[in-house]
Motif scaffolding. Structure first.
Motif, PDB file in Angstrom:
ATOM      1  N   ALA A  10       0.726  -1.268   0.074  1.00  0.00           N
ATOM      2  CA  ALA A  10       0.042  -0.016   0.166  1.00  0.00           C
ATOM      3  C   ALA A  10       0.889   1.335   0.028  1.00  0.00           C
ATOM      4  N   SER A  11       2.066   1.294   0.543  1.00  0.00           N
ATOM      5  CA  SER A  11       2.792   2.387   0.714  1.00  0.00           C
ATOM      6  C   SER A  11       3.510   2.668  -0.635  1.00  0.00           C
ATOM      7  N   THR A  12       3.968   1.461  -1.444  1.00  0.00           N
ATOM      8  CA  THR A  12       4.145   2.046  -2.920  1.00  0.00           C
ATOM      9  C   THR A  12       3.361   2.475  -3.675  1.00  0.00           C
ATOM     10  N   GLY A  13       1.804   2.420  -3.511  1.00  0.00           N
ATOM     11  CA  GLY A  13       0.836   2.816  -4.033  1.00  0.00           C
ATOM     12  C   GLY A  13       0.690   4.182  -3.838  1.00  0.00           C
ATOM     13  N   MET A  14       0.770   4.500  -2.617  1.00  0.00           N
ATOM     14  CA  MET A  14       0.523   5.912  -1.845  1.00  0.00           C
ATOM     15  C   MET A  14       1.771   6.922  -2.543  1.00  0.00           C
ATOM     16  N   ALA A  15       2.732   6.240  -2.393  1.00  0.00           N
ATOM     17  CA  ALA A  15       4.303   7.173  -2.712  1.00  0.00           C
ATOM     18  C   ALA A  15       3.854   7.412  -4.579  1.00  0.00           C
ATOM     19  N   ALA A  16       3.647   6.504  -5.117  1.00  0.00           N
ATOM     20  CA  ALA A  16       3.473   6.773  -6.703  1.00  0.00           C
ATOM     21  C   ALA A  16       2.431   7.621  -6.798  1.00  0.00           C
ATOM     22  N   GLN A  17       1.261   7.649  -6.079  1.00  0.00           N
ATOM     23  CA  GLN A  17       0.129   8.524  -6.305  1.00  0.00           C
ATOM     24  C   GLN A  17       0.558   9.967  -6.099  1.00  0.00           C
ATOM     25  N   ARG A  18       1.177   9.939  -4.887  1.00  0.00           N
ATOM     26  CA  ARG A  18       1.685  11.407  -4.389  1.00  0.00           C
ATOM     27  C   ARG A  18       2.717  12.039  -5.485  1.00  0.00           C
ATOM     28  N   ALA A 117      -7.797   4.644  -1.892  1.00  0.00           N
ATOM     29  CA  ALA A 117      -8.175   3.168  -1.680  1.00  0.00           C
ATOM     30  C   ALA A 117      -7.075   2.707  -1.249  1.00  0.00           C
ATOM     31  N   ASN A 118      -5.550   3.155  -1.260  1.00  0.00           N
ATOM     32  CA  ASN A 118      -4.435   2.386  -0.660  1.00  0.00           C
ATOM     33  C   ASN A 118      -4.584   2.930   0.782  1.00  0.00           C
ATOM     34  N   SER A 124      -7.629  -1.062   6.718  1.00  0.00           N
ATOM     35  CA  SER A 124      -8.178  -2.328   7.107  1.00  0.00           C
ATOM     36  C   SER A 124      -7.308  -3.421   7.602  1.00  0.00           C
ATOM     37  N   ALA A 125      -5.879  -3.369   7.032  1.00  0.00           N
ATOM     38  CA  ALA A 125      -4.882  -4.302   7.698  1.00  0.00           C
ATOM     39  C   ALA A 125      -4.756  -3.838   9.161  1.00  0.00           C
ATOM     40  N   ALA A 129      -5.098  -6.353  12.335  1.00  0.00           N
ATOM     41  CA  ALA A 129      -4.107  -6.841  13.189  1.00  0.00           C
ATOM     42  C   ALA A 129      -4.708  -6.427  14.611  1.00  0.00           C
ATOM     43  N   THR A 130      -5.356  -5.353  14.786  1.00  0.00           N
ATOM     44  CA  THR A 130      -6.142  -5.012  16.181  1.00  0.00           C
ATOM     45  C   THR A 130      -7.166  -6.237  16.445  1.00  0.00           C
TER      46      THR A 130
END
Length: 139
Positions: A10-18, A117-118, A124-125, A129-130
Motif C-alpha cells: 500500500a505504501s508503494t501505491g501511495m508514494a506513486a500517487q503522491r 484506496a491505498n 483494513s490491515a 491486526a487489532t
C-alpha cells in the motif's frame, strides 16, 4: 501474507500517487508557461508506473508499484496569435503548452481516489491486526 507486507504494498501505491499528484500540479501551474530553461514552452509530464518486486513468492511475485519513468509529452504545442507577446515569432504566433486543464483535473481525481484506496487498505490491515490482538488477549 503478513500485515507488514500489506503495508509495504500500500505504501508503494501511495508514494506513486503522491508523485503523480505533484506532476499534475506542476502541469496545471505551468499551463501558460511559454519560456523554460530548456527553451520553448513547458512540456506536460506524466509518471509511468511499473510493478515492483518486493520479494514475495507465488502470485504476489510482482507486488507493489514503482515509478518506471517520468515522460515528457511530445505533442504539438497550442498556438495563439499574440503579436505583442515577448515570445511571439515573426508571424506573431506564440506557442503554449498543450495542457488540457479538464484532463488534468480528471487525472487528479483518479490519483486522489487511488491514494484513498491505498489508505483504505492500510486501515483494513490495521483493523485486522487489532482484531487479532484482541482475540489473543481474550484467551
Amino acid at each position: 501474507m503478513s500485515i507488514s507486507q500489506i503495508f509495504d504494498i500500500a505504501s508503494t501505491g501511495m508514494a506513486a500517487q503522491r508523485l503523480r499528484v505533484q506532476l499534475i500540479a506542476s502541469n496545471v501551474a505551468n499551463s501558460e508557461t511559454t519560456r523554460t530553461r530548456e527553451g520553448g514552452p513547458y512540456r506536460r509530464r506524466d509518471a509511468v508506473f511499473q510493478t515492483q518486486d518486493l520479494g514475495f513468492s507465488g502470485a504476489l511475485a510482482n507486488a507493489g508499484v514503482r515509478i518506471a519513468s517520468i515522460q515528457t509529452s511530445q505533442e504539438p504545442f497550442l498556438t495563439r496569435y499574440e503579436p505583442g507577446h515577448p515570445d511571439a515569432n515573426a508571424d506573431g504566433v506564440v506557442n503554449y503548452p498543450n495542457i488540457n486543464p479538464v484532463e488534468e483535473m480528471v487525472n487528479l481525481t483518479e490519483a486522489s481516489r487511488s491514494y484513498e484506496a491505498n489508505i483504505a487498505v492500510v486501515r483494513s490491515a490495521k483493523a485486522m491486526a487489532t482484531s487479532a490482538l484482541g482475540i489473543l488477549n481474550a484467551q
